[in-house]
Design a protein around this motif. Structure first.
Motif, PDB file in Angstrom:
ATOM      1  N   ALA A 140     -12.726 -16.869  24.713  1.00 23.78           N
ATOM      2  CA  ALA A 140     -13.706 -16.223  25.628  1.00 23.78           C
ATOM      3  C   ALA A 140     -13.166 -14.799  25.892  1.00 23.78           C
ATOM      4  N   ILE A 141     -11.818 -14.520  25.991  1.00 23.17           N
ATOM      5  CA  ILE A 141     -11.173 -13.257  26.192  1.00 23.17           C
ATOM      6  C   ILE A 141     -11.233 -12.450  25.018  1.00 23.17           C
ATOM      7  N   ALA A 142     -11.211 -12.948  23.895  1.00 19.02           N
ATOM      8  CA  ALA A 142     -11.398 -12.233  22.568  1.00 19.02           C
ATOM      9  C   ALA A 142     -12.871 -11.758  22.550  1.00 19.02           C
ATOM     10  N   GLN A 143     -13.850 -12.642  22.805  1.00 17.85           N
ATOM     11  CA  GLN A 143     -15.230 -12.251  22.701  1.00 17.85           C
ATOM     12  C   GLN A 143     -15.377 -11.086  23.638  1.00 17.85           C
ATOM     13  N   ALA A 144     -15.104 -11.273  25.076  1.00 20.34           N
ATOM     14  CA  ALA A 144     -15.210 -10.169  25.972  1.00 20.34           C
ATOM     15  C   ALA A 144     -14.518  -8.819  25.418  1.00 20.34           C
ATOM     16  N   CYS A 145     -13.464  -8.660  24.740  1.00 12.40           N
ATOM     17  CA  CYS A 145     -12.838  -7.562  24.270  1.00 12.40           C
ATOM     18  C   CYS A 145     -13.670  -6.770  23.166  1.00 12.40           C
ATOM     19  N   GLY A 146     -14.101  -7.782  22.327  1.00 14.90           N
ATOM     20  CA  GLY A 146     -14.890  -7.558  21.044  1.00 14.90           C
ATOM     21  C   GLY A 146     -16.508  -6.913  21.523  1.00 14.90           C
ATOM     22  N   GLY A 147     -16.956  -7.561  22.433  1.00 15.23           N
ATOM     23  CA  GLY A 147     -18.069  -7.103  22.921  1.00 15.23           C
ATOM     24  C   GLY A 147     -17.911  -5.498  23.625  1.00 15.23           C
TER      25      GLY A 147
ATOM     26  N   MET B  49     -18.906 -18.291  29.231  1.00 18.86           N
ATOM     27  CA  MET B  49     -18.854 -17.456  30.387  1.00 18.86           C
ATOM     28  C   MET B  49     -18.869 -16.106  29.938  1.00 18.86           C
ATOM     29  N   PRO B  50     -18.351 -15.341  28.930  1.00 18.45           N
ATOM     30  CA  PRO B  50     -18.620 -14.049  28.356  1.00 18.45           C
ATOM     31  C   PRO B  50     -19.893 -13.961  27.405  1.00 18.45           C
ATOM     32  N   MET B  51     -21.031 -14.544  27.853  1.00 16.84           N
ATOM     33  CA  MET B  51     -21.942 -14.650  26.675  1.00 16.84           C
ATOM     34  C   MET B  51     -22.635 -13.181  26.407  1.00 16.84           C
ATOM     35  N   LEU B  52     -22.524 -12.312  27.709  1.00 12.49           N
ATOM     36  CA  LEU B  52     -23.070 -11.093  27.619  1.00 12.49           C
ATOM     37  C   LEU B  52     -22.332 -10.196  26.368  1.00 12.49           C
ATOM     38  N   MET B  53     -20.933 -10.421  26.620  1.00  7.17           N
ATOM     39  CA  MET B  53     -20.067  -9.609  25.700  1.00  7.17           C
ATOM     40  C   MET B  53     -20.470 -10.070  24.180  1.00  7.17           C
ATOM     41  N   ARG B  54     -20.549 -11.346  24.006  1.00  9.02           N
ATOM     42  CA  ARG B  54     -20.677 -12.153  22.858  1.00  9.02           C
ATOM     43  C   ARG B  54     -22.161 -11.495  22.195  1.00  9.02           C
ATOM     44  N   ALA B  55     -23.277 -11.242  23.071  1.00  9.37           N
ATOM     45  CA  ALA B  55     -24.571 -10.556  22.371  1.00  9.37           C
ATOM     46  C   ALA B  55     -24.112  -9.396  22.113  1.00  9.37           C
ATOM     47  N   ALA B  56     -23.364  -8.524  22.725  1.00  8.66           N
ATOM     48  CA  ALA B  56     -22.970  -7.241  22.528  1.00  8.66           C
ATOM     49  C   ALA B  56     -22.415  -7.134  21.088  1.00  8.66           C
ATOM     50  N   MET B  57     -21.389  -8.102  20.792  1.00  9.86           N
ATOM     51  CA  MET B  57     -20.898  -8.251  19.435  1.00  9.86           C
ATOM     52  C   MET B  57     -22.006  -8.282  18.400  1.00  9.86           C
ATOM     53  N   ILE B  58     -22.818  -9.399  18.640  1.00 10.61           N
ATOM     54  CA  ILE B  58     -23.781  -9.909  17.674  1.00 10.61           C
ATOM     55  C   ILE B  58     -24.838  -8.630  17.308  1.00 10.61           C
ATOM     56  N   LEU B  59     -25.536  -8.225  18.425  1.00 10.53           N
ATOM     57  CA  LEU B  59     -26.553  -7.237  18.447  1.00 10.53           C
ATOM     58  C   LEU B  59     -26.178  -5.811  17.909  1.00 10.53           C
ATOM     59  N   PHE B  60     -25.255  -5.325  18.800  1.00  8.23           N
ATOM     60  CA  PHE B  60     -24.680  -4.022  18.133  1.00  8.23           C
ATOM     61  C   PHE B  60     -23.999  -3.893  16.905  1.00  8.23           C
ATOM     62  N   GLY B  61     -23.559  -5.194  16.475  1.00  9.71           N
ATOM     63  CA  GLY B  61     -23.023  -5.321  15.122  1.00  9.71           C
ATOM     64  C   GLY B  61     -24.112  -5.007  14.126  1.00  9.71           C
ATOM     65  N   GLY B  62     -25.270  -5.802  14.432  1.00 12.52           N
ATOM     66  CA  GLY B  62     -26.267  -5.662  13.384  1.00 12.52           C
ATOM     67  C   GLY B  62     -27.032  -4.304  13.555  1.00 12.52           C
ATOM     68  N   VAL B  63     -26.886  -3.533  14.419  1.00 12.77           N
ATOM     69  CA  VAL B  63     -27.478  -2.288  14.646  1.00 12.77           C
ATOM     70  C   VAL B  63     -26.754  -1.416  13.819  1.00 12.77           C
TER      71      VAL B  63
END
Length: 472
Positions: free
Chosen positions: A213-220, A143-157
């Motif tokens: 899911a909640i943790a990933q949303a907050c992380g994103g 469900m929070p895939m957009l926030m997971r993507a934010a954690m991964i991509l912005f972390g890489g940047v």
């Protein structure tokens, strides 16, 4: 932030520079592994069926994460080269492209994950008694895939410009949220000493998924905030216009990585499906042993990002000497650290297994598997760092073919032969997995030694035609 000059450095200063860049990422990986340990141990107390349900979807989660990780490496390579070449405009342009890539990948993969969740356990040959838990776990965590993507991509940047502390802080916060929510959501209320009652909703596997899911949303959200605060990257005052040239460069690097990761993860899904046919106990043992092993390759994956960043910097500077020295130094450090840790794993495998489960059969068989994998950890370290070097250079096509061959030829082919034709069990399956890692190490090392990566130095990365900054 450029860590290596074209003239190179003496050994002690180089190690210091590498460690400055790598230690937050190593610690971040260690904390993520600690979170996995806690998750696995908490779910494991619900029984072997719960462990099997979560473990069944783990490889599918890796699969759906693969395109996002690949895109993050594509952006990292582009930014690291531009940073090494002293081109801050291209750094910010590439950072802007990461916003669009996050939105696209998060939306598409989130919808795909939720849509596939009801049929995925069936495809994997799940036992009927754990179908519901497996389905709910994958659906909720998608469900929070957009926030997971934010954690991964912005972390890489952020890591591409040497800012490894912000991703560390964000992941610490996300991990703490996950652990606290696990305790609240998984179990029923528990009586403590003194008549106190620890609250709990008793949601079981679904509670573990909700906590994740909640943790990933907050992380994103926090990772995006860190991205916006970094003056070298922030879109404030610069805009988010799509730049076709830079976007093409990022995607060109990412596509082979995505292909390799997707191929490997499809292989992992099939691999898990083959293991699941050995029974729920074998699947639980396999899942827990994989989680246990994860802590022992933390230094390798923690230092892989440093290898990628320094390789990109060296390519931007045009210094082959800096690339060789930094790559070999990081490899030696990773082999030393993972080799030392694997010695502990070899000597005390049962103690490690007991962190996750009290089932004696699972502990005994898992100990055999961990002792086997411990012997191959130093070679796995070499493969991890070499992969990072090639990713940083943008030289990703050959590693793609290596990945496909090792996964499907060695691991899957060997497992089918051992399980289906010879009727062997989990020990043979893990032997095939070790063969995959060793073969990958040999292929990547030979490619690096032959200098096939030197073509990446033929064009300066700050050339206008490559960056696309002059495009309309």
């Amino acid at each position: 932030m450029r860590f290596l000059g074209a003239g190179g450095q003496n050994g002690r200063l180089m190690v210091s520079s590498i460690w400055t860049l790598a230690w937050p990422t190593v610690l971040e990986q260690a904390l993520q592994t600690a979170e996995t340990y806690v998750d696995t141990a908490m779910v494991g107390r619900l029984g072997a069926g719960a462990s099997a349900a979560v473990g069944l979807t783990t490889t599918s989660t890796w699969l759906i994460n693969s395109p996002m990780f690949a895109l993050s490496i594509g952006v990292l390579s582009c930014i690291a080269k531009a940073d090494g070449a002293g081109n801050p405009k291209k750094v910010r342009t590439a950072a802007a492209q990461s916003v669009w890539l996050t939105l696209l990948s998060g939306a598409v993969l989130g919808v795909a994950g939720m849509a596939l969740s009801p049929v995925l356990p069936i495809w994997l040959g799940v036992q009927p008694e754990i179908y519901r838990d497996a389905y709910l776990y994958f659906f909720i965590t998608s469900m929070p895939m957009l926030m997971r993507a934010a954690m991964i991509l912005f972390g890489g940047v952020l890591r591409a410009v040497g800012n490894t502390r912000s991703p560390l802080i964000v992941n610490v916060i996300a991990n703490l949220i996950n652990i606290v929510l696990n305790a609240l959501l998984i179990y029923h209320p528990t009586k403590l000493a003194g008549g106190l009652v620890f609250p709990g909703l008793g949601l079981g596997v679904a509670g573990s998924a909700a906590a994740t899911a909640i943790a990933q949303a907050c992380g994103g959200i926090l990772m995006f905030a860190a991205f916006c605060r970094d003056e070298r990257l922030t879109p404030r005052g610069f805009g988010l216009r799509i730049n076709r040239g830079v976007m093409k460069e990022c995607v060109r690097v990412a596509l082979p990585i995505a292909g390799g990761r997707v191929s490997a993860c499809f292989g992992q899904v099939l691999f898990t499906g083959l293991v699941s046919r050995l029974g729920t106990l074998a699947l639980a043992t396999h899942t827990i042993a994989l989680a246990a092993e994860e802590a022992f390759y933390v230094p390798g994956y923690g230092m892989q990002t440093a290898a990628s960043t320094l390789a990109g910097n060296a390519a931007g500077e045009g210094s082959k000497r800096a690339l060789r020295r930094s790559s070999l130094t990081i490899t030696a450090l990773a082999v030393g650290m993972m080799g030392g840790m694997s010695l502990f794993l070899f000597l005390f495998p049962s103690h490690v297994m007991r962190i996750f489960t009290r089932n004696a059969d699972v502990v005994n068989q898992g100990a055999v598997l961990l002792r086997m994998i411990a012997l191959s950890e130093p070679m796995f370290a070499v493969a991890i760092i070499m992969e990072g070097v090639f990713n940083g250079l943008g030289d990703t096509r050959a590693p793609l073919f290596f990945s496909i061959f090792c996964m499907w030829g060695v691991r899957i082919g060997g497992t089918v032969f051992c399980v289906r034709l010879l009727g062997l069990g989990l020990v043979a399956v893990w032997g095939c997995m070790i063969g995959d890692n060793v073969t990958r190490c040999v292929l990547l090392s030979v490619r690096f030694a032959r200098g096939s990566w030197e073509k990446c130095f033929n064009r300066p990365c700050n050339a206008p035609d490559e960056s696309g900054l002059d495009a309309a």
